[in-house]
Design an enzyme around this catalytic site. Structure first.
Site, PDB file in Angstrom:
ATOM      1  N   TYR A 136      -0.726   2.796   8.547  1.00  0.00           N
ATOM      2  CA  TYR A 136      -1.335   3.560   7.392  1.00  0.00           C
ATOM      3  C   TYR A 136      -0.253   3.583   6.353  1.00  0.00           C
ATOM      4  O   TYR A 136       0.620   4.538   6.459  1.00  0.00           O
ATOM      5  CB  TYR A 136      -1.676   4.825   7.950  1.00  0.00           C
ATOM      6  N   LYS A 164      -4.319   0.160   6.119  1.00  0.00           N
ATOM      7  CA  LYS A 164      -5.052   1.168   5.348  1.00  0.00           C
ATOM      8  C   LYS A 164      -4.130   1.426   4.341  1.00  0.00           C
ATOM      9  O   LYS A 164      -3.152   1.806   4.267  1.00  0.00           O
ATOM     10  CB  LYS A 164      -5.201   2.470   6.044  1.00  0.00           C
TER      11      LYS A 164
END
Length: 298
Positions: A136, A164
């Site tokens: 992330y 992400k």
């Protein structure tokens, strides 16, 4: 390239009672609605799930409850938001035993690591589990920026399968493809950049605001997959004010209020978050209620 994870992986809220205690049953009910809307996976205990405000045993309880609710219908990932490498390693091992399908790993919290430390942290967490995981990247929220070149350095980590990308810079999607090809599945994590990101070539969407409007969220994603750009633009123009609620520092409060207004949960949050009040609450409610009132019929 056929990636293991593609499609909509909503980041769900951790439902709480007014006294701030966990409401696992309410969290499971919302998860069920999302599964039935057609999502491809689910992420619990992310930033929207108030990971950093939950006690260690609470996080594990949430993971276990949603794994049980999913019953293998979709993969359940847990966010990893720990302050030290060792607690992150312990967390992923515990979640693996609880039946999680993988992880969305944030950088170590609080400390602003340099690139060498960041890469060492991710390698250490990856080595603690056999499960796949998503990195992330959110330099706006967590100060640490994982560049396409840093991802190339991590390309030899076999269970790192996705990223992400939440830098807010859509150039990163093209740069990731130039530097890393199709090595990683790319997910956008910025709701109001979904259309631009889809055009540039992503594999998935970690959706936030869409957990309150799961049918419309799934429909928008499917329009982008089918190249129905006129339909996608039309739906986005309705959705956009709601999606922007995911881009504010109080996105947890905003989205939980939206979930409540849609009858899918409650607005209660864990301190230091506080529920909205006064003019701010009225402003956000006006956006939400306008969205509900003008909701597309099909």
């Amino acid at each position: 390239m056929n990636h293991l994870w593609t499609g909509v992986f909503p980041a769900i809220t951790t439902q709480l009672r007014k006294d701030q205690s966990l409401d696992l049953e309410a969290t499971q009910r919302h998860a069920e609605v999302l599964i039935r809307s057609g999502v491809s996976g689910m992420i619990v205990c992310g930033s929207l799930g108030e990971n950093q405000s939950l006690a260690p045993e609470e996080k594990r309880s949430v993971v276990g409850a949603i794994v049980q609710q999913s019953a293998g219908r979709v993969p359940v990932l847990s966010g990893v938001a720990e302050c030290s490498t060792e607690t992150a390693r312990k967390y992923v091992q515990d979640c693996e035993r609880l039946g999680a399908a993988g992880f969305m790993v944030m950088p170590a919290m609080v400390y602003k690591a340099d690139p060498r430390e960041t890469l060492a942290y991710y390698r250490a967490v990856a080595a603690a589990t056999s499960l796949p995981w998503m990195l992330y990247n959110n330099p706006i929220g967590y100060t640490v920026d994982v560049t396409p070149e840093m991802m190339r350095e991590l390309s030899d980590v076999p269970n790192l399968i996705a990223m992400k990308e939440s830098s807010g810079n859509t150039r990163r999607i093209t740069e990731m493809r130039i530097v890393n090809g199709d090595r990683f599945a790319l997910f956008t994590g910025v709701d109001d950049l979904i259309l631009e990101s889809s055009i540039l070539g992503i594999d998935g969407w970690v959706a936030g605001s869409g957990i309150a409007f799961p049918q419309e969220n799934q429909r928008l994603w499917e329009h982008t997959r089918a190249g129905r750009w006129d339909e996608a633009r039309a739906l986005l123009r309705w959705f956009h004010p709601l999606l922007k609620l995911d881009t504010h520092i109080k996105f947890v409060q905003y989205i939980k209020l939206m979930v409540q207004e849609c009858g899918l949960g409650s607005e209660w949050v864990r301190e230091p978050h506080l529920t909205l009040e006064g003019s701010e609450r009225e402003r956000v409610l006006a956006i939400i209620r306008e969205g509900i009132g003008s909701r597309p019929r099909n």
